[in-house]
Every structure is written in structure tokens, then in C-alpha cells.
Motif scaffolding. Sequence first.
Motif, PDB file in Angstrom:
ATOM      1  N   ALA A  36       0.828  -1.213   0.000  1.00  0.00           N
ATOM      2  CA  ALA A  36       0.000   0.000   0.000  1.00  0.00           C
ATOM      3  C   ALA A  36       0.860   1.259   0.000  1.00  0.00           C
ATOM      4  CB  ALA A  36      -0.924  -0.005   1.214  1.00  0.00           C
ATOM      5  N   ASP A  37       0.317   2.304  -0.598  1.00  0.00           N
ATOM      6  CA  ASP A  37       0.959   3.605  -0.645  1.00  0.00           C
ATOM      7  C   ASP A  37       0.889   4.252   0.746  1.00  0.00           C
ATOM      8  OD1 ASP A  37       1.804   5.771  -2.823  1.00  0.00           O
ATOM      9  OD2 ASP A  37       0.570   6.771  -1.294  1.00  0.00           O
ATOM     10  N   LEU A  38       1.885   5.054   1.096  1.00  0.00           N
ATOM     11  CA  LEU A  38       1.885   5.705   2.406  1.00  0.00           C
ATOM     12  C   LEU A  38       0.691   6.637   2.600  1.00  0.00           C
ATOM     13  CD1 LEU A  38       5.546   6.652   3.329  1.00  0.00           C
ATOM     14  CD2 LEU A  38       4.116   4.845   4.226  1.00  0.00           C
ATOM     15  N   ALA A  39       0.278   7.299   1.556  1.00  0.00           N
ATOM     16  CA  ALA A  39      -0.888   8.180   1.682  1.00  0.00           C
ATOM     17  C   ALA A  39      -2.134   7.373   2.056  1.00  0.00           C
ATOM     18  CB  ALA A  39      -1.110   8.947   0.384  1.00  0.00           C
ATOM     19  N   VAL A  40      -2.245   6.169   1.556  1.00  0.00           N
ATOM     20  CA  VAL A  40      -3.369   5.289   1.914  1.00  0.00           C
ATOM     21  C   VAL A  40      -3.287   4.939   3.399  1.00  0.00           C
ATOM     22  CG1 VAL A  40      -4.411   3.019   1.538  1.00  0.00           C
ATOM     23  CG2 VAL A  40      -3.613   4.376  -0.417  1.00  0.00           C
ATOM     24  N   ALA A  41      -2.084   4.670   3.883  1.00  0.00           N
ATOM     25  CA  ALA A  41      -1.902   4.350   5.302  1.00  0.00           C
ATOM     26  C   ALA A  41      -2.352   5.511   6.180  1.00  0.00           C
ATOM     27  CB  ALA A  41      -0.441   4.002   5.575  1.00  0.00           C
ATOM     28  N   LEU A  42      -1.972   6.720   5.810  1.00  0.00           N
ATOM     29  CA  LEU A  42      -2.349   7.883   6.602  1.00  0.00           C
ATOM     30  C   LEU A  42      -3.863   8.096   6.593  1.00  0.00           C
ATOM     31  CD1 LEU A  42      -0.920   9.942   8.348  1.00  0.00           C
ATOM     32  CD2 LEU A  42      -0.804  11.453   6.380  1.00  0.00           C
ATOM     33  N   ARG A  43      -4.492   7.934   5.431  1.00  0.00           N
ATOM     34  CA  ARG A  43      -5.958   8.077   5.357  1.00  0.00           C
ATOM     35  C   ARG A  43      -6.648   6.995   6.188  1.00  0.00           C
ATOM     36  NH1 ARG A  43      -4.792   9.379  -0.100  1.00  0.00           N
ATOM     37  NH2 ARG A  43      -5.349   7.293  -0.781  1.00  0.00           N
ATOM     38  N   LEU A  44      -6.116   5.786   6.171  1.00  0.00           N
ATOM     39  CA  LEU A  44      -6.688   4.686   6.953  1.00  0.00           C
ATOM     40  C   LEU A  44      -6.582   4.982   8.449  1.00  0.00           C
ATOM     41  CD1 LEU A  44      -7.936   1.850   6.608  1.00  0.00           C
ATOM     42  CD2 LEU A  44      -5.631   0.928   6.687  1.00  0.00           C
ATOM     43  N   MET A  45      -5.430   5.481   8.875  1.00  0.00           N
ATOM     44  CA  MET A  45      -5.255   5.848  10.284  1.00  0.00           C
ATOM     45  C   MET A  45      -6.259   6.915  10.690  1.00  0.00           C
ATOM     46  SD  MET A  45      -1.140   6.052  10.609  1.00  0.00           S
ATOM     47  CE  MET A  45      -0.096   4.602  10.560  1.00  0.00           C
ATOM     48  N   ASP A  46      -6.411   7.924   9.852  1.00  0.00           N
ATOM     49  CA  ASP A  46      -7.340   9.011  10.141  1.00  0.00           C
ATOM     50  C   ASP A  46      -8.783   8.511  10.207  1.00  0.00           C
ATOM     51  OD1 ASP A  46      -8.171  11.801  10.455  1.00  0.00           O
ATOM     52  OD2 ASP A  46      -8.903  11.611   8.394  1.00  0.00           O
ATOM     53  N   ALA A  47      -9.175   7.706   9.248  1.00  0.00           N
ATOM     54  CA  ALA A  47     -10.551   7.212   9.180  1.00  0.00           C
ATOM     55  C   ALA A  47     -10.928   6.353  10.384  1.00  0.00           C
ATOM     56  CB  ALA A  47     -10.769   6.423   7.883  1.00  0.00           C
ATOM     57  N   HIS A  48      -9.951   5.624  10.934  1.00  0.00           N
ATOM     58  CA  HIS A  48     -10.241   4.702  12.047  1.00  0.00           C
ATOM     59  C   HIS A  48      -9.763   5.208  13.400  1.00  0.00           C
ATOM     60  CE1 HIS A  48     -11.833   1.421   9.594  1.00  0.00           C
ATOM     61  NE2 HIS A  48     -10.970   1.831   8.676  1.00  0.00           N
ATOM     62  N   GLY A  49      -9.149   6.380  13.422  1.00  0.00           N
ATOM     63  CA  GLY A  49      -8.702   6.954  14.690  1.00  0.00           C
ATOM     64  C   GLY A  49      -7.610   6.147  15.369  1.00  0.00           C
ATOM     65  N   VAL A  50      -6.680   5.607  14.573  1.00  0.00           N
ATOM     66  CA  VAL A  50      -5.561   4.842  15.136  1.00  0.00           C
ATOM     67  C   VAL A  50      -4.249   5.507  14.747  1.00  0.00           C
ATOM     68  CG1 VAL A  50      -6.826   2.655  15.154  1.00  0.00           C
ATOM     69  CG2 VAL A  50      -5.445   3.253  13.152  1.00  0.00           C
ATOM     70  N   ARG A  51      -3.214   5.229  15.512  1.00  0.00           N
ATOM     71  CA  ARG A  51      -1.894   5.800  15.249  1.00  0.00           C
ATOM     72  C   ARG A  51      -0.876   4.757  14.819  1.00  0.00           C
ATOM     73  NH1 ARG A  51      -0.272   7.200  20.221  1.00  0.00           N
ATOM     74  NH2 ARG A  51       1.654   7.950  19.320  1.00  0.00           N
ATOM     75  N   HIS A  52      -1.285   3.494  14.810  1.00  0.00           N
ATOM     76  CA  HIS A  52      -0.393   2.389  14.455  1.00  0.00           C
ATOM     77  C   HIS A  52      -1.155   1.425  13.541  1.00  0.00           C
ATOM     78  CE1 HIS A  52       0.665   3.843  18.478  1.00  0.00           C
ATOM     79  NE2 HIS A  52       1.915   3.600  18.143  1.00  0.00           N
ATOM     80  N   LEU A  53      -0.483   0.941  12.518  1.00  0.00           N
ATOM     81  CA  LEU A  53      -1.084  -0.053  11.636  1.00  0.00           C
ATOM     82  C   LEU A  53      -0.173  -1.275  11.563  1.00  0.00           C
ATOM     83  CD1 LEU A  53      -2.175   2.053   8.512  1.00  0.00           C
ATOM     84  CD2 LEU A  53      -3.660   1.149  10.313  1.00  0.00           C
ATOM     85  N   PRO A  54      -0.644  -2.408  12.024  1.00  0.00           N
ATOM     86  CA  PRO A  54       0.118  -3.635  11.765  1.00  0.00           C
ATOM     87  C   PRO A  54       0.153  -3.876  10.253  1.00  0.00           C
ATOM     88  CG  PRO A  54      -1.490  -3.978  13.509  1.00  0.00           C
ATOM     89  CD  PRO A  54      -1.797  -2.655  12.884  1.00  0.00           C
ATOM     90  N   VAL A  55       1.267  -4.379   9.788  1.00  0.00           N
ATOM     91  CA  VAL A  55       1.441  -4.652   8.367  1.00  0.00           C
ATOM     92  C   VAL A  55       1.338  -6.161   8.180  1.00  0.00           C
ATOM     93  CG1 VAL A  55       2.963  -4.409   6.373  1.00  0.00           C
ATOM     94  CG2 VAL A  55       2.924  -2.628   8.142  1.00  0.00           C
ATOM     95  N   LEU A  56       0.323  -6.594   7.420  1.00  0.00           N
ATOM     96  CA  LEU A  56       0.075  -8.014   7.234  1.00  0.00           C
ATOM     97  C   LEU A  56       0.420  -8.446   5.819  1.00  0.00           C
ATOM     98  CD1 LEU A  56      -3.343  -8.501   9.065  1.00  0.00           C
ATOM     99  CD2 LEU A  56      -1.044  -8.855   9.957  1.00  0.00           C
ATOM    100  N   ASP A  57       1.218  -9.489   5.749  1.00  0.00           N
ATOM    101  CA  ASP A  57       1.525 -10.148   4.484  1.00  0.00           C
ATOM    102  C   ASP A  57       0.797 -11.482   4.548  1.00  0.00           C
ATOM    103  OD1 ASP A  57       2.523 -11.001   2.096  1.00  0.00           O
ATOM    104  OD2 ASP A  57       4.598 -11.207   2.785  1.00  0.00           O
ATOM    105  N   GLY A  58      -0.409 -11.521   3.980  1.00  0.00           N
ATOM    106  CA  GLY A  58      -1.268 -12.689   4.164  1.00  0.00           C
ATOM    107  C   GLY A  58      -1.747 -12.696   5.606  1.00  0.00           C
ATOM    108  N   GLU A  59      -1.515 -13.776   6.314  1.00  0.00           N
ATOM    109  CA  GLU A  59      -1.899 -13.888   7.722  1.00  0.00           C
ATOM    110  C   GLU A  59      -0.768 -13.475   8.665  1.00  0.00           C
ATOM    111  OE1 GLU A  59      -4.905 -15.146   9.137  1.00  0.00           O
ATOM    112  OE2 GLU A  59      -5.669 -14.835   7.119  1.00  0.00           O
ATOM    113  N   ARG A  60       0.418 -13.285   8.126  1.00  0.00           N
ATOM    114  CA  ARG A  60       1.611 -13.029   8.941  1.00  0.00           C
ATOM    115  C   ARG A  60       1.846 -11.537   9.115  1.00  0.00           C
ATOM    116  NH1 ARG A  60       7.296 -12.791   8.120  1.00  0.00           N
ATOM    117  NH2 ARG A  60       6.950 -12.678   5.881  1.00  0.00           N
ATOM    118  N   CYS A  61       2.065 -11.111  10.367  1.00  0.00           N
ATOM    119  CA  CYS A  61       2.370  -9.720  10.655  1.00  0.00           C
ATOM    120  C   CYS A  61       3.871  -9.509  10.447  1.00  0.00           C
ATOM    121  CB  CYS A  61       1.974  -9.371  12.083  1.00  0.00           C
ATOM    122  SG  CYS A  61       2.184  -7.624  12.441  1.00  0.00           S
ATOM    123  N   VAL A  62       4.212  -8.582   9.556  1.00  0.00           N
ATOM    124  CA  VAL A  62       5.620  -8.355   9.224  1.00  0.00           C
ATOM    125  C   VAL A  62       6.176  -7.074   9.833  1.00  0.00           C
ATOM    126  CG1 VAL A  62       5.532  -9.732   7.117  1.00  0.00           C
ATOM    127  CG2 VAL A  62       5.028  -7.276   7.011  1.00  0.00           C
ATOM    128  N   GLY A  63       5.343  -6.307  10.505  1.00  0.00           N
ATOM    129  CA  GLY A  63       5.831  -5.081  11.118  1.00  0.00           C
ATOM    130  C   GLY A  63       4.702  -4.159  11.513  1.00  0.00           C
TER     131      GLY A  63
END
Length: 147
Positions: A36-63
Motif C-alpha cells: 500500500a501507498d503511504l498516503a493510503v496508510a495515513l488516510r486509513l489511520m485518520d478514518a479509524h482513529g488509530v496511530r499504528h497499523l500492523p502490516v500483514l503479508d497474508g496472515e503473517r504480521c511483518v511489522g
Amino acid sequence: MTRRPFRLDAPPEALDDDPPVTELMTHRIVAIVPEADLAVALRLMDAHGVRHLPVLDGERCVGLVLETDVARLLAGGRPEPGVPRLRVADVCRTAPALEPAARRSAAARSMHAGGIDAVLVTDGDRLLGIVTATDLIRSLAADGGNR
């Protein structure tokens, strides 16, 4: 005198003062994929009121992607034409992970040691939740700050 078949590292009343991370973690996980693009990440954080997004590659959290990292990078302006846009994978951090039985104090130690304000709660490869510094503060405040 009856001998106990086990040894307690702390008296039972001390364990009550250090709840498991499952009691203070955020269960509602808002995650993103590495591509995902970083701008998408920022919009997602704003829309859901979160400051952290786990990064999932399939079912595995990579960061984990932090709002502060994304905002800092996007504040630098638009990339020059021909320069690839930054993706989530380019900025995601390795985040400490704890098992569900871990205690609040372990979350605080992991955050401090990792230089990050969040830890992931996992059961094997399965992401169960996230504990942030805000969650720690809320939990400590609810205890009356008696630690």
C-alpha cells in the motif's frame, strides 16, 4: 507445613497489580498490506482513529507502521516525477511481539527496549491485538497510579 509444588516469582497480590496484556490491548485491529501507498496508510489511520497499523503479508504480521513516521515522510512533499512512491513496506518497523499471557510490565519493558510506543500481541503467527503506550497509561491510571 504444606510445601507448594511451584514457586511464585512474586506474591499473588503483586501479580494482581500487573494485568495480562490481553486486558489492556486493543482488539479491533486495523491493518494494511506492505504494497500500500503511504498516503493510503495515513488516510486509513485518520478514518479509524488509530496511530499504528500492523502490516500483514497474508496472515503473517511483518511489522508496524507508525503515524509519526508516515506524517514525517509525507511532509517532505511529493516525489519527483519518475521516482517511485513510498510504500508501507519501505517504512514499516519491526515491532516487539508478546504472548497473550505476558504482563503489562513486559509490554512496557519491550516498548522501552525497542524504542517504539507499541507492542503486538500474538499467538504464534496470529495477530491478536496491539498494546500502545496510551493503553499502558490508561491501565496505570485505572489502577490509581499505585505502581
